[in-house]
Scaffold this active site. Structure first.
Site, PDB file in Angstrom:
ATOM      1  CB  CYS A  80      -0.917   0.011   1.213  1.00 31.62           C
ATOM      2  SG  CYS A  80      -2.068  -1.374   1.252  1.00 31.62           S
ATOM      3  CE1 TYR A 327       1.793  -7.540 -26.005  1.00 30.14           C
ATOM      4  CE2 TYR A 327       0.573  -5.700 -26.933  1.00 30.14           C
ATOM      5  CZ  TYR A 327       1.752  -6.383 -26.763  1.00 30.14           C
ATOM      6  OH  TYR A 327       2.903  -5.907 -27.356  1.00 30.14           O
ATOM      7  CB  CYS A 433      -1.474  -1.424 -15.679  1.00 25.51           C
ATOM      8  SG  CYS A 433      -0.092  -2.379 -16.338  1.00 25.51           S
TER       9      CYS A 433
END
Length: 480
Positions: A80, A327, A433
């Site tokens: 995190c 992909y 991403c």
């Protein structure tokens, strides 16, 4: 002149894409892990360059209004990166990150970036947990008896190390995943099961991977091992089944993955179904997807639908278009678009994922989708030059209207971008991403005749520094 070891007090004015606080000391930019924007902190400089320095946080002298209590007590796991930053501020930071990368690395002036879409409940959202396993090492006693040096730890790697931080609970993971980790920990202690020791290249258990289908409640447990089996494996299956049932889920698959090599890959090639089915079933909206041990699948099913709806909007399908899904993984985006497309052809390098994609097409009654196994950067140019024995695939590639790109974090291979441009698709929907590699590829595509239209960030990974972005590009001089 600043030196290593020097202490100074600075105000944090910004945060990096890695989640570090950024402040200035007499013009020197200082990066501070653990600090959040608005903090007044005292730091010790650990590395000093001409214009910037890295530091160690000594104290928070005046806490920012954006600072919150850490999300969990697993100190040092590194999962995190934004665990001490208010969620709304996280969203603002990620949206800014996408815009900044498109501007600085993509060469765009004032790019259109939609407001980021966050989660109402940004907890327990991950449907895949990947836990390294450790016992602090192993030792061989007289008689060849192998013993663990410490207690079983199932958790996450400490930042920039391979030391496993034992994690009893993680607010990002499903209750099923944490229940499985606890059951494995108890089993290892009771039956003296060894964990992999990198130093001696011995030990049995390497990783625990838990896949949770939120739509159906089905759970798959994958045990990555350095061997062919687990002693008293049936006992472990029963312990996992009981723990996962008590967490409100159903254990449907237990798989052994055999990995004996030294590569950095988490999983090996061979999978053995120890109990239950070899796959689990997930539902997203009105669609069902079969998930196998080695196939890629978006880790946040709630935001996945948001992401795919955005990709569908950008694709601009009217029912006749030929779509390339590159992909493609288990085919989720392409299949999601198939109802509004003429034909969909997906290309994916992982054989098991292609098998899953074909099964998913059958499960959902989709007949206008085909999937090809191979590297997209190699298969697309080949199909474009040579065609295919399947006329449907050949026609779709030769006359593609839309290309959906969903590459790994490293972005697209330049050969693929060139092949997409050679096909001459009118629209490119790029799902990324990593804003940095997205911006890099947007710049490459600009040189290949495509212009950036807009981007839409989606917070797929709350409390981490990662952000997913859907980007629309179109052929230059094409009226949208």
């Amino acid at each position: 002149m600043f030196e290593k070891g020097q202490k100074c007090q600075i105000r944090i004015e910004d945060m990096s894409h890695e989640g570090q606080g950024i402040g200035r000391a007499d013009g020197l930019t200082v990066f501070v892990p653990g600090a959040v924007i608005g903090d007044l902190v005292t730091v010790e400089l650990t590395k000093v360059k001409k214009r910037f320095a890295f530091s160690r946080l000594l104290s928070v002298d005046e806490a920012s209004s954006y600072r919150i209590e850490p999300l969990c007590a697993a100190v040092g796991c590194g999962g995190c990166g934004l665990g001490n930053l208010d969620y709304q501020r996280q969203l603002e930071l990620k949206e800014k990150q996408v815009r900044d990368k498109l501007t600085r690395l993509g060469g765009l002036e004032d790019p259109v970036v939609r407001p980021i879409v966050g989660m109402e409940e940004p907890f327990r959202y991950r449907n895949k947990a990947q836990f390294p396993i450790s016992t602090g090492g192993i030792i061989t006693r007289k008689g060849g008896i192998v013993e663990n040096l410490g207690e079983p730890a199932v958790g996450f790697y400490k930042v920039k190390s391979h030391e496993v931080v034992n994690c009893i609970d993680c607010m990002l993971q499903s209750e099923a995943a944490m229940a499985a980790a606890d059951a494995l920990r108890r089993f290892m202690a009771e039956d003296n099961i060894t964990a992999w020791d990198e130093r001696w290249e011995k030990g049995l258990l390497r990783h625990l991977i838990v896949k949770t289908a939120f739509g159906t409640g089905e759970v798959m447990v994958i045990l990555v091992i350095n061997g062919k089996g687990i002693p008293n494996g049936q006992k472990l299956v029963e312990m996992l089944d009981e723990a996962i049932y008590e967490a409100g889920f159903s254990l449907e698959s237990v798989v052994l993955n055999i990995k004996k090599d030294k590569t950095s890959r988490i999983m090996g090639e061979e999978c053995i179904t120890l109990a239950g089915k070899p796959t689990i079933l997930e539902q997203v909206g009105k669609m069902s997807f079969e998930i196998s041990p080695q196939s890629f699948y978006q880790v946040n099913p709630v935001q996945m639908k948001v992401l795919y709806d955005q990709a569908l909007e950008y694709a601009g399908l009217t029912g006749t278009e030929n779509v390339l899904d590159l992909y493609c993984g288990v085919g989720t985006i392409g299949l999601y678009c198939a109802e509004r497309a003429g034909t969909v052809v997906g290309i994916e390098s992982v054989k098991n994922a292609v098998l899953d994609a074909n099964r998913n097409a059958v499960i959902n009654g989709i007949v206008n989708a085909r999937f090809v196994c191979g590297r997209a950067e190699e298969e697309l140019p080949r199909l474009l030059a040579e065609g295919d024995s399947d006329d449907v695939i050949a026609d779709c590639v030769q006359n593609a209207d839309v290309a959906i790109l969903d590459p790994p974090r490293a972005g697209c291979d330049p050969r693929l971008l060139e092949a997409v441009a050679d096909v001459g698709v009118k629209r490119i929907v790029y799902v990324s991403c990593d804003p940095a590699t997205l911006a890099r590829d947007v710049k490459v595509l600009a040189g290949l005749g495509y212009e950036f239209v807009e981007a839409a960030p989606v917070d797929m990974f709350p409390w981490t520094v990662s952000v997913e972005t859907v980007c629309l590009l179109s052929q230059k001089n094409l009226t949208m």
